[in-house]
Design a protein around this motif. Structure first.
Motif, mmCIF file in Angstrom:
data_model
loop_
_atom_site.group_PDB
_atom_site.id
_atom_site.type_symbol
_atom_site.label_atom_id
_atom_site.label_comp_id
_atom_site.label_asym_id
_atom_site.label_seq_id
_atom_site.Cartn_x
_atom_site.Cartn_y
_atom_site.Cartn_z
ATOM 1 N N GLU A 67 0.850 -1.184 0.000
ATOM 2 C CA GLU A 67 0.000 0.000 0.000
ATOM 3 C C GLU A 67 0.890 1.240 0.000
ATOM 4 O OE1 GLU A 67 -2.543 -0.224 3.378
ATOM 5 O OE2 GLU A 67 -4.009 -1.526 2.374
ATOM 6 N N LEU A 68 0.633 2.143 -0.906
ATOM 7 C CA LEU A 68 1.424 3.364 -1.014
ATOM 8 C C LEU A 68 0.802 4.460 -0.168
ATOM 9 C CD1 LEU A 68 2.076 3.360 -4.882
ATOM 10 C CD2 LEU A 68 3.588 2.531 -3.071
ATOM 11 N N ARG A 69 1.561 4.919 0.825
ATOM 12 C CA ARG A 69 1.142 6.027 1.686
ATOM 13 C C ARG A 69 2.260 7.060 1.730
ATOM 14 N NH1 ARG A 69 -3.365 4.523 4.829
ATOM 15 N NH2 ARG A 69 -3.805 2.273 4.718
ATOM 16 N N PRO A 70 1.935 8.342 1.785
ATOM 17 C CA PRO A 70 2.981 9.368 1.804
ATOM 18 C C PRO A 70 3.721 9.372 3.145
ATOM 19 C CG PRO A 70 0.850 10.377 2.158
ATOM 20 C CD PRO A 70 0.582 8.929 1.851
ATOM 21 N N GLU A 71 5.002 9.694 3.097
ATOM 22 C CA GLU A 71 5.798 9.835 4.326
ATOM 23 C C GLU A 71 5.983 11.295 4.710
ATOM 24 O OE1 GLU A 71 8.975 6.568 4.788
ATOM 25 O OE2 GLU A 71 8.900 6.940 2.614
ATOM 26 N N VAL A 72 5.504 12.212 3.843
ATOM 27 C CA VAL A 72 5.485 13.643 4.165
ATOM 28 C C VAL A 72 4.123 14.188 3.764
ATOM 29 C CG1 VAL A 72 7.983 13.967 3.916
ATOM 30 C CG2 VAL A 72 6.488 14.248 1.921
ATOM 31 N N SER A 73 3.753 15.285 4.370
ATOM 32 C CA SER A 73 2.453 15.899 4.085
ATOM 33 C C SER A 73 2.590 16.978 3.018
ATOM 34 C CB SER A 73 1.870 16.494 5.370
ATOM 35 O OG SER A 73 1.697 15.508 6.356
ATOM 36 N N GLY A 74 1.470 17.255 2.348
ATOM 37 C CA GLY A 74 1.457 18.295 1.327
ATOM 38 C C GLY A 74 0.387 18.034 0.292
ATOM 39 N N ASN A 75 0.459 18.747 -0.814
ATOM 40 C CA ASN A 75 -0.495 18.596 -1.908
ATOM 41 C C ASN A 75 0.151 17.838 -3.066
ATOM 42 O OD1 ASN A 75 -2.503 20.075 -0.579
ATOM 43 N ND2 ASN A 75 -1.667 22.010 -1.324
ATOM 44 N N ILE A 76 -0.629 16.943 -3.688
ATOM 45 C CA ILE A 76 -0.151 16.208 -4.856
ATOM 46 C C ILE A 76 -0.067 17.182 -6.032
ATOM 47 C CG2 ILE A 76 -0.627 14.341 -6.482
ATOM 48 C CD1 ILE A 76 0.119 13.303 -3.761
ATOM 49 N N VAL A 77 1.126 17.289 -6.631
ATOM 50 C CA VAL A 77 1.294 18.200 -7.764
ATOM 51 C C VAL A 77 1.496 17.454 -9.075
ATOM 52 C CG1 VAL A 77 2.193 20.074 -6.338
ATOM 53 C CG2 VAL A 77 3.786 18.400 -7.308
#
Length: 388
Positions: A67-77
Motif C-alpha cells: 500500500e502506497l502512503r505518503p511519508e510527508v504531508s502536502g499537496n499532490i502536484v
C-alpha cells in the motif's frame, strides 16, 4: 317340511359358489403379500487403475503487495502513471509539493556551511594556541578554551550534517516511486489533493508474475504436499493446473511454493500456496478458480457406474445383490470420472450392485437379473477417463 329336489340342487350350487369365491380371495391376498421379483441390471464391482484430477476451490493472490502512503504531508502536484499500468521499479508515481522541503534543505545546507566555516576558524585558532603553548607564550587556560571551541565547532558541523540528511530525506520522500516491478491500481487521490504523512492511502501496487494460488487441504494430505514443496514442474505424481472461472484450463503448470505455518484446529485444514507463471497477466489478485491436482494413483481404486448411486439426505447408497434379494448399503464417494465414480469406502471387489431398476427397489426386495443387465456388467464398461 319337505324340500323339493330342485331347491336342494340350487342350495348346493350356491354353497359351492361361495366356497369358490372365498378361495379366490385367499389366493389374491397371498399374491399381494409376495410381490413378483423386480427386474434389474447389475454390475460386478472391480478395482481399476485411476488417473484423475482432484479439484480444490482456490483464490489467486499476489506474492508481493504494498500500500502506497505518503511519508510527508502536502499537496499532490504530479501523478506519473495511468491507472492499472504496469510500472518498473523506481518509476515516479506521485510528487508532493516540494517548495517547503527544498527551502528547508537549502537552509540546512547554508547552516552546515556556516558550521564548517566556524570549524575551520576554530581549528586554526587551536593550532596557533598549541604553538604558543609549546613556547609558554600564553596561559594554559587560553589553550583549553581554544580546544573547547574546536570541539564545539566540530559538534555543530555534525549536527548540521544530520539536519541536512533529515531535510534531504523529506525532500526525497516528496517523490513516491515504485518499490518493484508490478501493476498499480486505480489512484485514490488526484492532482491537488492534500495528503497526510502515514495516513492517506494513495494506491496499491502488486507483483503480477509469478502469481500464487491459495487453497486448503485436509491435514491427512499434509505429508504428500510437504514432499512437493519447491519441486519444479513436471513432478512425478502430480501436475498443478487451474480451471479458470470461464471453465477454460490455464495453459501453465505450477508448483508448490509453501505450506502455511500451522493447521487450523477448528477445520483440520492447512493452506497451501502454488506458484504459477503469469506472463500475459491473465491471473489477477482475488480471482476465484479451481486448482486441479492430477493424481496417478499407484493403488487400484474401486470404480462403479454413477447411475448405480442413490442419494438420501446427503448420504449415498447402492443396492447390493445377495442371492435373489438386494440390501441397501451406504458408500463414501470420491472423484467422478466420466460416467463412473470412485468408491472410497463401503464396497468390495466382487460384489454385485444394481445399476438399473432402483426406483422400484427397497431393502430386502426380491430381484431378477435380466433386461439391460448386459449394459451394466463389467465386461461392457469402458476404461475410466480423467475428468477434463
Amino acid at each position: 317340511m319337505k324340500l323339493s329336489m330342485s331347491y336342494c340342487v340350487r342350495l348346493l350350487a350356491g354353497c359351492a359358489m361361495l366356497a369358490g369365491i372365498e378361495a379366490c380371495e385367499k389366493d389374491s391376498a397371498s399374491e399381494q403379500k409376495t410381490p413378483p421379483p423386480v427386474p434389474v441390471a447389475v454390475y460386478t464391482v472391480k478395482a481399476q487403475q485411476a488417473s484423475y484430477f482432484e479439484e480444490y476451490p482456490a483464490t489467486v493472490v499476489t506474492l508481493n503487495q504494498v500500500e502506497l502512503r505518503p511519508e510527508v504531508s502536502g499537496n499532490i502536484v504530479k501523478i506519473g502513471f495511468t491507472d492499472g499500468q504496469h510500472v518498473r521499479k523506481g518509476a515516479m508515481l506521485y510528487v508532493i509539493d516540494q517548495q517547503q522541503y527544498k527551502a528547508a534543505y537549502e537552509q540546512a545546507v547554508a547552516t552546515l556551511n556556516v558550521a564548517r566555516a566556524n570549524l575551520s576558524r576554530a581549528q586554526k585558532d587551536a593550532e596557533r594556541y598549541r604553538d604558543l603553548g609549546r613556547q609558554d607564550a600564553i596561559a594554559r587556560q587560553s589553550l583549553e578554551h581554544a580546544e573547547t571551541d574546536l570541539e564545539a565547532a566540530s559538534m555543530q558541523v555534525s549536527a548540521a550534517e544530520a539536519n541536512v540528511n533529515a531535510v534531504e530525506t523529506n525532500l526525497k520522500r516528496s517523490v513516491i516511486s515504485a518499490p518493484f516491478d508490478g501493476t498499480i491500481g486505480i489512484s485514490l487521490v488526484r492532482t491537488g489533493s492534500a495528503v497526510t504523512a502515514g495516513a492517506t492511502l494513495l494506491n496499491t501496487i502488486s507483483t503480477d508474475s509469478p502469481m500464487g494460488v491459495d487453497f486448503s487441504i485436509d491435514e491427512k494430505q499434509l505429508s504428500r504436499f510437504t514432499r512437493l514443496v519447491g519441486e519444479a514442474p513436471p513432478v512425478t505424481d502430480s501436475t498443478f493446473t487451474i480451471l479458470l472461472p470461464d471453465q477454460t484450463v490455464y495453459p501453465y503448470h505450477g508448483h508448490v511454493k509453501l505450506l502455511d505455518r500451522a493447521v487450523d484446529p477448528q477445520t483440520g485444514t492447512i493452506r497451501v500456496r502454488v506458484e504459477f507463471p503469469n506472463p500475459k497477466r491473465e491471473l489477477r489478485p482475488g480471482m476465484t478458480c479451481d486448482l486441479r491436482v492430477k493424481t496417478d494413483s499407484p493403488v487400484q481404486s474401486v470404480l462403479i457406474p454413477y447411475r448405480a448411486v442413490t442419494e438420501q439426505m446427503g448420504e449415498y447408497f447402492v443396492f447390493v445383490v445377495q442371492g435373489n434379494k438386494v440390501r441397501q448399503k451406504r458408500v463414501t464417494l470420491g472423484q467422478t470420472l466420466g460416467e463412473k465414480v470412485i468408491v472410497r469406502d463401503g464396497l468390495k471387489t466382487g460384489e454385485t450392485i444394481v445399476t438399473e431398476g432402483m426406483q422400484r427397489l427397497r431393502d430386502n426386495a426380491s430381484v431378477s437379473v435380466g433386461g439391460n443387465a448386459g449394459a451394466g456388467t463389467t465386461g461392457s464398461q469402458p476404461s475410466p477417463q480423467s475428468k477434463q
